[in-house]
Motif scaffolding. Structure first.
Motif, PDB file in Angstrom:
ATOM      1  N   PRO A  95     -32.977   7.962  26.699  1.00  0.00           N
ATOM      2  CA  PRO A  95     -31.805   8.067  27.382  1.00  0.00           C
ATOM      3  C   PRO A  95     -31.128   6.648  27.500  1.00  0.00           C
ATOM      4  CG  PRO A  95     -33.515   9.315  28.538  1.00  0.00           C
ATOM      5  CD  PRO A  95     -33.975   8.501  27.646  1.00  0.00           C
ATOM      6  N   VAL A  96     -29.693   6.548  27.585  1.00  0.00           N
ATOM      7  CA  VAL A  96     -29.142   5.113  27.588  1.00  0.00           C
ATOM      8  C   VAL A  96     -29.764   4.468  28.631  1.00  0.00           C
ATOM      9  CG1 VAL A  96     -26.883   4.319  27.991  1.00  0.00           C
ATOM     10  CG2 VAL A  96     -26.758   6.329  26.823  1.00  0.00           C
ATOM     11  N   ASN A  97     -29.974   4.660  29.946  1.00  0.00           N
ATOM     12  CA  ASN A  97     -30.501   3.917  30.803  1.00  0.00           C
ATOM     13  C   ASN A  97     -31.769   3.090  30.369  1.00  0.00           C
ATOM     14  OD1 ASN A  97     -28.297   4.351  32.686  1.00  0.00           O
ATOM     15  ND2 ASN A  97     -29.272   5.819  33.911  1.00  0.00           N
ATOM     16  N   TRP A  98     -32.469   3.716  29.482  1.00  0.00           N
ATOM     17  CA  TRP A  98     -33.559   2.797  29.134  1.00  0.00           C
ATOM     18  C   TRP A  98     -33.391   1.959  28.087  1.00  0.00           C
ATOM     19  CZ3 TRP A  98     -38.757   3.668  30.783  1.00  0.00           C
ATOM     20  CH2 TRP A  98     -38.890   4.847  31.663  1.00  0.00           C
ATOM     21  N   LEU A 103     -40.689  -2.158  27.648  1.00  0.00           N
ATOM     22  CA  LEU A 103     -41.349  -0.713  27.926  1.00  0.00           C
ATOM     23  C   LEU A 103     -42.892  -1.064  28.275  1.00  0.00           C
ATOM     24  CD1 LEU A 103     -40.250   2.109  27.876  1.00  0.00           C
ATOM     25  CD2 LEU A 103     -41.403   2.279  25.547  1.00  0.00           C
ATOM     26  N   PHE A 104     -43.210  -0.327  29.372  1.00  0.00           N
ATOM     27  CA  PHE A 104     -44.641  -0.425  29.923  1.00  0.00           C
ATOM     28  C   PHE A 104     -45.119   1.174  29.393  1.00  0.00           C
ATOM     29  CE2 PHE A 104     -41.893  -3.037  32.773  1.00  0.00           C
ATOM     30  CZ  PHE A 104     -42.425  -4.194  32.052  1.00  0.00           C
ATOM     31  N   PRO A 105     -46.076   1.413  28.428  1.00  0.00           N
ATOM     32  CA  PRO A 105     -46.603   2.694  28.512  1.00  0.00           C
ATOM     33  C   PRO A 105     -47.699   2.709  29.670  1.00  0.00           C
ATOM     34  CG  PRO A 105     -46.560   1.395  26.315  1.00  0.00           C
ATOM     35  CD  PRO A 105     -46.479   0.301  27.343  1.00  0.00           C
ATOM     36  N   ALA A 116     -46.449   8.314  30.209  1.00  0.00           N
ATOM     37  CA  ALA A 116     -45.489   8.170  30.949  1.00  0.00           C
ATOM     38  C   ALA A 116     -44.919   6.741  30.539  1.00  0.00           C
ATOM     39  CB  ALA A 116     -45.233   8.241  32.516  1.00  0.00           C
ATOM     40  N   PHE A 117     -43.650   6.156  30.883  1.00  0.00           N
ATOM     41  CA  PHE A 117     -43.476   4.832  30.812  1.00  0.00           C
ATOM     42  C   PHE A 117     -42.793   4.286  31.919  1.00  0.00           C
ATOM     43  CE2 PHE A 117     -43.289   6.830  26.582  1.00  0.00           C
ATOM     44  CZ  PHE A 117     -43.726   5.826  25.628  1.00  0.00           C
ATOM     45  N   GLY A 118     -42.612   3.013  32.247  1.00  0.00           N
ATOM     46  CA  GLY A 118     -41.978   2.428  32.789  1.00  0.00           C
ATOM     47  C   GLY A 118     -41.148   1.155  32.054  1.00  0.00           C
ATOM     48  N   GLY A 119     -40.000   0.824  32.776  1.00  0.00           N
ATOM     49  CA  GLY A 119     -39.124  -0.124  32.009  1.00  0.00           C
ATOM     50  C   GLY A 119     -38.194  -1.068  32.852  1.00  0.00           C
ATOM     51  N   ARG A 120     -38.304  -2.451  32.476  1.00  0.00           N
ATOM     52  CA  ARG A 120     -37.619  -3.371  33.177  1.00  0.00           C
ATOM     53  C   ARG A 120     -36.549  -3.816  32.198  1.00  0.00           C
ATOM     54  NH1 ARG A 120     -36.341  -8.361  34.799  1.00  0.00           N
ATOM     55  NH2 ARG A 120     -36.666  -9.171  36.865  1.00  0.00           N
ATOM     56  N   TYR A 130     -35.714  -1.559  37.477  1.00  0.00           N
ATOM     57  CA  TYR A 130     -36.737  -0.949  36.734  1.00  0.00           C
ATOM     58  C   TYR A 130     -36.473   0.726  36.790  1.00  0.00           C
ATOM     59  CZ  TYR A 130     -40.164  -4.717  37.670  1.00  0.00           C
ATOM     60  OH  TYR A 130     -40.437  -5.875  37.399  1.00  0.00           O
ATOM     61  N   MET A 131     -36.838   1.303  35.530  1.00  0.00           N
ATOM     62  CA  MET A 131     -36.855   2.661  35.229  1.00  0.00           C
ATOM     63  C   MET A 131     -38.225   3.262  35.266  1.00  0.00           C
ATOM     64  SD  MET A 131     -33.907   4.027  34.965  1.00  0.00           S
ATOM     65  CE  MET A 131     -33.974   5.391  33.792  1.00  0.00           C
ATOM     66  N   ASN A 132     -38.475   4.247  35.836  1.00  0.00           N
ATOM     67  CA  ASN A 132     -39.891   4.969  35.538  1.00  0.00           C
ATOM     68  C   ASN A 132     -39.738   6.385  35.189  1.00  0.00           C
ATOM     69  OD1 ASN A 132     -41.482   3.096  37.022  1.00  0.00           O
ATOM     70  ND2 ASN A 132     -39.783   3.323  38.497  1.00  0.00           N
TER      71      ASN A 132
END
Length: 218
Positions: A95-98, A103-105, A116-120, A130-132
């Motif tokens: 999605p756009v917000n990512w 990206l952190f797998p 899952a993923f985390g993102g900064r 951050y996104m999770n």
């Protein structure tokens, strides 16, 4: 217009011209699980594709993403071992917000699958830092630890951190077996996971109010 369950969160998504868009988690999909696939299998396959492409993006220094990580003190060996990635603009699998995020797998406890993923974010804007990934068929936050798959069965101790960058910074600094409770205080399930592999836990939460509260809860 046709509605289908989102393969990520199971809630309604809209199908337009063969592409699905979830109205809740915001994820876009070009297809759905086949009749012979489970939702979990489909998600594992999609996550592996995302991880692989995002890692290539980072190693190619797309939008200066590799330079960004190195400037933050994350060494190349850590970047390779932890398979860090980067999501650029118009990345159809996210999605756009990512977009525009490191990206952190997040791996399964045995390290065999991306759950899952985390993102900064790397940009200065009003989006969340951050996104999770949300809880779903492949991922339960309270039962997962970032980096747990890299801890051996006979570890003397693990360093318990709050977030992704904390873990990566410690790994880059030579501390063996840092893990993160992903921004939450340590849950009972997470504590049991650590107890299976390590004799001691060293708490490394942030020194702000939230970090001190998490330390007391742990």
């Amino acid at each position: 217009m046709k509605f289908e369950p989102c393969p990520m969160c199971g809630r309604p998504s809209v199908k337009l011209n063969g592409t699905y868009h979830c109205m809740f988690c915001g994820r876009d999909w070009e297809n759905q699980p086949t009749p012979t696939q489970s939702k979990s299998t489909f998600l594992y396959q999609q996550n592996e594709k995302i991880k692989s492409q995002a890692h290539k993006n980072l190693l190619n220094n797309l939008d200066g993403s590799l330079d960004y990580c190195l400037r933050r003190g994350i060494k190349m060996g850590t970047i390779l071992e932890w398979q860090l990635g980067y999501i650029p603009d118009q990345f159809s699998l996210m999605p756009v917000n990512w977009w525009k995020r490191i990206l952190f797998p997040i791996m399964s406890n045995d390290g065999t699958r991306v759950i899952a993923f985390g993102g900064r974010k790397t940009t200065v804007d009003d989006r969340a830092k951050y996104m999770n990934s949300p809880n779903g068929p492949t991922y339960k936050k309270s039962e997962s630890l970032y980096g747990y798959n890299l801890v051996p069965e006979d570890a003397e101790k693990v360093y318990l951190c709050e977030g992704y960058v904390d873990v990566l910074s410690m790994d880059s600094s030579g501390f063996a077996y840092p893990v993160a409770s992903l921004g939450t205080s340590l849950t009972a399930d997470q504590a049991l996971l650590i107890r299976k592999k390590a004799q001691h836990i060293v708490l490394c939460y942030d020194n702000d109010e939230a970090g001190q509260k998490n330390t007391l809860r742990a």
